[in-house]
Design a protein around this motif. Structure first.
Motif, PDB file in Angstrom:
ATOM      1  N   ASP A  11       0.769  -0.843   0.204  1.00 21.93           N
ATOM      2  CA  ASP A  11      -0.470   0.061   0.078  1.00 21.93           C
ATOM      3  C   ASP A  11       0.789   0.966  -0.337  1.00 21.93           C
ATOM      4  O   ASP A  11       1.943   1.136  -0.059  1.00 21.93           O
ATOM      5  CB  ASP A  11      -1.292  -0.319   1.176  1.00 21.93           C
ATOM      6  CG  ASP A  11      -0.335   0.118   2.798  1.00 21.93           C
ATOM      7  OD1 ASP A  11       1.000   0.173   2.397  1.00 21.93           O
ATOM      8  OD2 ASP A  11      -0.961   0.067   3.186  1.00 21.93           O
ATOM      9  N   HIS A  33       3.337   5.122   8.725  1.00 24.93           N
ATOM     10  CA  HIS A  33       1.897   4.980   8.360  1.00 24.93           C
ATOM     11  C   HIS A  33       1.045   5.590   8.475  1.00 24.93           C
ATOM     12  O   HIS A  33       0.960   6.000  10.030  1.00 24.93           O
ATOM     13  CB  HIS A  33       1.366   3.235   8.276  1.00 24.93           C
ATOM     14  CG  HIS A  33       0.839   2.542   7.576  1.00 24.93           C
ATOM     15  ND1 HIS A  33      -0.533   2.895   7.034  1.00 24.93           N
ATOM     16  CD2 HIS A  33       0.828   2.121   6.880  1.00 24.93           C
ATOM     17  CE1 HIS A  33      -1.237   2.411   6.362  1.00 24.93           C
ATOM     18  NE2 HIS A  33      -0.150   1.381   6.109  1.00 24.93           N
ATOM     19  N   LYS A  35      -2.328   5.612   8.480  1.00 27.05           N
ATOM     20  CA  LYS A  35      -3.621   5.406   8.647  1.00 27.05           C
ATOM     21  C   LYS A  35      -3.247   3.975   9.716  1.00 27.05           C
ATOM     22  O   LYS A  35      -4.408   3.316  10.622  1.00 27.05           O
ATOM     23  CB  LYS A  35      -4.689   4.474   7.940  1.00 27.05           C
ATOM     24  CG  LYS A  35      -4.707   4.800   6.426  1.00 27.05           C
ATOM     25  CD  LYS A  35      -5.210   3.781   5.898  1.00 27.05           C
ATOM     26  CE  LYS A  35      -5.840   3.004   5.844  1.00 27.05           C
ATOM     27  NZ  LYS A  35      -6.692   2.301   4.525  1.00 27.05           N
ATOM     28  N   ARG A  36      -2.074   4.282  10.705  1.00 23.72           N
ATOM     29  CA  ARG A  36      -1.800   2.912  11.562  1.00 23.72           C
ATOM     30  C   ARG A  36      -1.034   4.045  12.554  1.00 23.72           C
ATOM     31  O   ARG A  36      -0.787   5.205  12.715  1.00 23.72           O
ATOM     32  CB  ARG A  36      -0.860   2.098  11.695  1.00 23.72           C
ATOM     33  CG  ARG A  36      -1.664   1.430  10.686  1.00 23.72           C
ATOM     34  CD  ARG A  36      -0.396   0.276  10.175  1.00 23.72           C
ATOM     35  NE  ARG A  36      -1.901  -1.142   9.026  1.00 23.72           N
ATOM     36  CZ  ARG A  36      -0.518  -1.302   7.767  1.00 23.72           C
ATOM     37  NH1 ARG A  36       0.759  -1.869   9.080  1.00 23.72           N
ATOM     38  NH2 ARG A  36      -1.177  -2.472   6.945  1.00 23.72           N
ATOM     39  N   SER A  41       2.396   1.754  13.187  1.00 26.17           N
ATOM     40  CA  SER A  41       2.722   2.316  12.341  1.00 26.17           C
ATOM     41  C   SER A  41       4.013   2.624  11.742  1.00 26.17           C
ATOM     42  O   SER A  41       4.222   3.134   9.806  1.00 26.17           O
ATOM     43  CB  SER A  41       3.061   4.108  12.840  1.00 26.17           C
ATOM     44  OG  SER A  41       3.537   4.222  13.234  1.00 26.17           O
ATOM     45  N   ASP A  64       4.885  10.405   5.724  1.00 26.13           N
ATOM     46  CA  ASP A  64       5.094   9.362   5.575  1.00 26.13           C
ATOM     47  C   ASP A  64       5.960   8.642   5.039  1.00 26.13           C
ATOM     48  O   ASP A  64       6.655   7.296   4.619  1.00 26.13           O
ATOM     49  CB  ASP A  64       3.644   8.533   4.420  1.00 26.13           C
ATOM     50  CG  ASP A  64       3.854   9.171   3.988  1.00 26.13           C
ATOM     51  OD1 ASP A  64       4.198  10.220   3.633  1.00 26.13           O
ATOM     52  OD2 ASP A  64       3.431   9.025   1.723  1.00 26.13           O
ATOM     53  N   ILE A 329      -8.758  14.109   8.687  1.00 30.20           N
ATOM     54  CA  ILE A 329      -7.935  13.479  10.113  1.00 30.20           C
ATOM     55  C   ILE A 329      -8.863  13.370  11.795  1.00 30.20           C
ATOM     56  O   ILE A 329      -8.641  14.831  12.056  1.00 30.20           O
ATOM     57  CB  ILE A 329      -6.885  12.461  10.901  1.00 30.20           C
ATOM     58  CG1 ILE A 329      -6.195  12.440   9.714  1.00 30.20           C
ATOM     59  CG2 ILE A 329      -6.621  11.833  11.865  1.00 30.20           C
ATOM     60  CD1 ILE A 329      -7.118  10.970   8.299  1.00 30.20           C
ATOM     61  N   ASP A 356      -8.103   9.317   1.420  1.00 30.80           N
ATOM     62  CA  ASP A 356      -8.521   7.738   1.439  1.00 30.80           C
ATOM     63  C   ASP A 356     -10.042   7.713   1.999  1.00 30.80           C
ATOM     64  O   ASP A 356     -10.676   8.418   2.603  1.00 30.80           O
ATOM     65  CB  ASP A 356      -7.388   6.967   2.391  1.00 30.80           C
ATOM     66  CG  ASP A 356      -7.464   5.974   2.763  1.00 30.80           C
ATOM     67  OD1 ASP A 356      -8.475   5.215   3.659  1.00 30.80           O
ATOM     68  OD2 ASP A 356      -6.407   4.735   2.064  1.00 30.80           O
ATOM     69  N   ASP A 358     -11.000   5.369   3.819  1.00 29.26           N
ATOM     70  CA  ASP A 358     -11.038   4.522   5.194  1.00 29.26           C
ATOM     71  C   ASP A 358     -10.918   5.829   6.305  1.00 29.26           C
ATOM     72  O   ASP A 358     -11.429   6.033   7.826  1.00 29.26           O
ATOM     73  CB  ASP A 358     -10.303   3.830   5.988  1.00 29.26           C
ATOM     74  CG  ASP A 358     -10.754   2.861   5.486  1.00 29.26           C
ATOM     75  OD1 ASP A 358     -11.480   2.300   4.950  1.00 29.26           O
ATOM     76  OD2 ASP A 358      -9.821   1.881   5.020  1.00 29.26           O
ATOM     77  N   THR A 359     -11.029   7.610   5.563  1.00 31.08           N
ATOM     78  CA  THR A 359     -10.939   8.519   7.113  1.00 31.08           C
ATOM     79  C   THR A 359     -12.393   9.175   6.709  1.00 31.08           C
ATOM     80  O   THR A 359     -12.760   8.711   5.758  1.00 31.08           O
ATOM     81  CB  THR A 359      -9.375   9.536   5.964  1.00 31.08           C
ATOM     82  OG1 THR A 359      -9.545   9.641   4.914  1.00 31.08           O
ATOM     83  CG2 THR A 359      -8.298   8.831   6.294  1.00 31.08           C
TER      84      THR A 359
END
Length: 451
Positions: A11, A33, A35-36, A41, A64, A329, A356, A358-359
Motif C-alpha cells: 500500500d 503509516h 492510517k496506523r 505505524s 509517511d 483526520i 483515503d 477509510d478517513t
C-alpha cells in the motif's frame, strides 16, 4: 544490489527502502503509516541491523517518508543522514509537530508507546543531517569501493527530491513522490537525463484515470469558479488541506484569484496551526531557492482561525477556511469545522487532494446529500446539506507521466512501490507491453531481491 521494501503491506503506507551496494548499506526514507498508530505505524525495522547503515537518505518531509527517522537514527549513530538543502528545516519542523501530536494521542487515545521519540532526540539529529544541493554529485568511498549520490528536484512539495545512486557504473534512481507539472509556488520535477539502470518508483496514481481534457490548470479554473459561487451566495467554504505544500498552494491560488477579480477581493481566508508556520518558512526561504517561490504577498488577507467551534452552528463571519488535515483526520481543525458547516445549505466542503476512503474525508465523499454523518469523538451527528466536491489538484504525477519517464530511461529493472496493489499492477501490465526487456518487480513486504 540487494533491495528490501520495509513497508509492511502493499500500500502507500510507511515508505522505507533498504539497499545494499556491495560494502555500502543505505536506507532511503523511513516513514510512518498514516492510517496506523504506535509501533504498528513503523516500517519493518527488524530488517535493519543496529549500527549497520552507512547512509540514510530522506526524499521529503511528509511523515509517511520521514516520520520514523528519530527511531531509526538512535540505533544508527554512524550513518550519514542526507536530505535536500531545501528540505532540511522542513524535516525538523515536521518531526517536532509529529512529536507534539503523539503526545496528544497518548493522552486522548491511550496509546502507551507514544511518543516514539522526544524533542531532544529530534534536535540531536541536526548536526548529523547533511544538506544536499540539488543536481550536485557527491562521492563516498569505503573498502576501495565508491558510491555516488545526487539529489534531483522531484516537484511534489518544496524540498522534495528523487535520489540517484551510482555504483560500479550502474545508476539506480529512487523517485520519492514526483510531480512533473509546475504550480504557482513550485517547479515540476527535474528529470535526470540518459539511461537509468534501475528505477524504484512510486505508483500512487496507478489506479486513477484522469478524464479526457482534464488537466491541473482546468481543475484550478473549476475550483476557483466553484469557490467564487459559494462566497458570492453568502456561504462558507471549507478546504481541507495538508499543512505542508498543499495549504500554501491553495492560499496562493485564492489570493491570485482575489487580485484578478475571480473572487471578491475582501473575502477573508482563515488558516491555522502548522500550515501558517510552514508558510512563514516558505516566504523566508524561497529567496534562496530556485525550485519554489512563495512571498509574503501570498498570505495577504489570511487570518488565524480563532474562537470556539460549535458543532451544527454556522460561522457568523463568512469566508474561506483552508485547514489541516487534508483527509480530515479526527480532532484536526478541518474535522471540527466540517461539523459546524455541513448542516447549512449555503456552505461547501471542497477537497483538493487524495482522500483515503477509510478517513472522515473519504466517508464524507461517499455520504449522499442530506445523509447523516457521525462525528463520534465530539460527539455529534450532522446532516450533510452543504455542497461537496472534489478537485484533482494532485501533487503526484499522473500515471501516464511516470510511465513515459520510465520507458524513456530504458531501465534494466523497475521496482514498483508506494501504491495500492491495483496501482502497481497497472504499471506492471503497461511496462511489460511497452518495455518487454525490462524486468518488473512488485516487491513483497520485507522480502529481499538481488537486482
Amino acid at each position: 544490489m540487494v533491495y528490501t521494501d520495509l513497508n509492511t503491506e502493499i500500500d502507500v503506507g510507511s515508505s522505507g527502502h533498504l539497499v545494499e551496494f556491495g560494502a555500502f548499506k543505505v536506507l532511503v526514507d523511513c516513514g510512518m503509516h498514516p492510517k496506523r498508530v504506535g509501533l504498528d505505524s513503523l516500517p519493518n525495522l527488524s530488517k535493519i541491523v543496529p549500527e549497520s547503515l552507512d547512509f540514510i537518505a530522506i526524499t521529503h518531509s511528509h511523515l509517511d517518508h520521514c516520520g520514523a527517522l528519530p527511531v531509526v537514527a538512535r540505533h544508527q549513530n554512524h550513518a550519514h543522514i542526507m536530505t535536500a538543502a531545501d528540505n532540511y528545516e522542513l524535516l525538523f519542523r515536521m518531526l517536532r509537530n509529529s512529536r507534539a501530536v503523539q503526545g496528544k494521542q497518548r493522552e486522548e487515545l491511550g496509546i502507551k508507546e507514544y511518543p516514539l521519540y522526544d524533542y531532544s532526540g529530534i534536535d540531536s539529529l541536526r548536526s548529523r543531517v547533511y544538506r544536499m544541493p540539488f543536481i550536485l554529485e557527491r562521492t563516498f568511498e569505503r573498502d576501495a569501493e565508491e558510491l555516488s549520490v545526487t539529489f534531483y528536484p522531484a516537484g511534489h512539495i518544496p524540498g522534495a527530491a528523487s535520489v540517484m545512486f551510482e555504483y560500479k557504473r550502474q545508476k539506480i534512481l529512487f523517485t520519492g513522490d514526483m510531480s512533473f507539472h509546475s504550480t504557482g509556488i513550485l517547479k515540476g520535477a527535474a528529470e535526470p537525463s540518459g539511461k537509468i539502470d534501475v528505477i524504484v518508483t512510486e505508483t500512487t496514481r496507478g489506479n486513477h484515470i484522469r478524464p479526457e481534457g482534464q488537466t491541473y490548470d482546468t481543475e484550478v479554473e473549476r475550483f476557483l469558479s466553484s469557490v467564487g459561487r459559494v462566497v458570492r451566495d453568502g456561504g462558507n467554504v471549507l478546504i481541507p488541506a495538508f499543512a505542508l505544500g498543499r495549504m500554501q498552494e491553495i492560499i496562493n491560488l485564492l489570493n491570485l484569484a482575489k487580485k484578478s477579480g475571480a473572487l471578491p477581493p475582501r473575502t477573508p481566508i482563515f488558516a491555522g496551526g502548522l500550515g501558517l508556520d510552514v508558510a512563514e518558512y516558505f516566504s523566508r526561504e524561497s529567496k534562496r531557492s530556485n525550485t519554489f517561490s512563495f512571498n509574503r504577498q501570498s498570505m495577504d488577507g489570511v487570518r488565524p482561525l480563532r474562537g470556539e467551534i460549535i458543532p451544527g452552528k454556522d460561522f457568523d463571519e463568512k469566508g474561506i477556511y483552508v485547514l489541516g488535515s487534508g483527509m480530515m483526520i479526527e480532532r484536526t481543525p478541518s474535522y471540527l469545522v466540517a461539523a459546524s458547516l455541513m448542516d447549512h445549505r449555503a456552505n461547501a466542503i471542497f477537497f483538493v487532494g487524495y482522500a483515503d476512503e477509510d478517513t472522515p474525508a473519504g466517508r464524507i465523499l461517499k455520504t449522499p446529500s442530506g445523509g447523516h454523518f457521525s462525528f463520534p469523538d465530539i460527539p455529534y451527528v450532522g446532516e450533510l446539506n452543504c455542497k461537496v466536491d472534489k478537485f484533482d489538484l494532485t501533487s503526484h504525477a499522473d500515471r501516464d507521466q511516470i510511465l513515459r519517464f520510465i520507458v524513456e530511461r530504458n531501465p534494466r529493472v523497475v521496482v514498483l512501490t508506494h501504491g495500492s496493489e491495483e496501482s502497481r499492477e497497472w504499471f506492471m501490465d503497461e511496462l511489460l507491453e511497452l518495455s518487454p526487456k525490462t524486468s518488473v518487480i512488485i516487491p513483497e513486504p520485507s522480502q529481499s531481491y538481488e537486482i
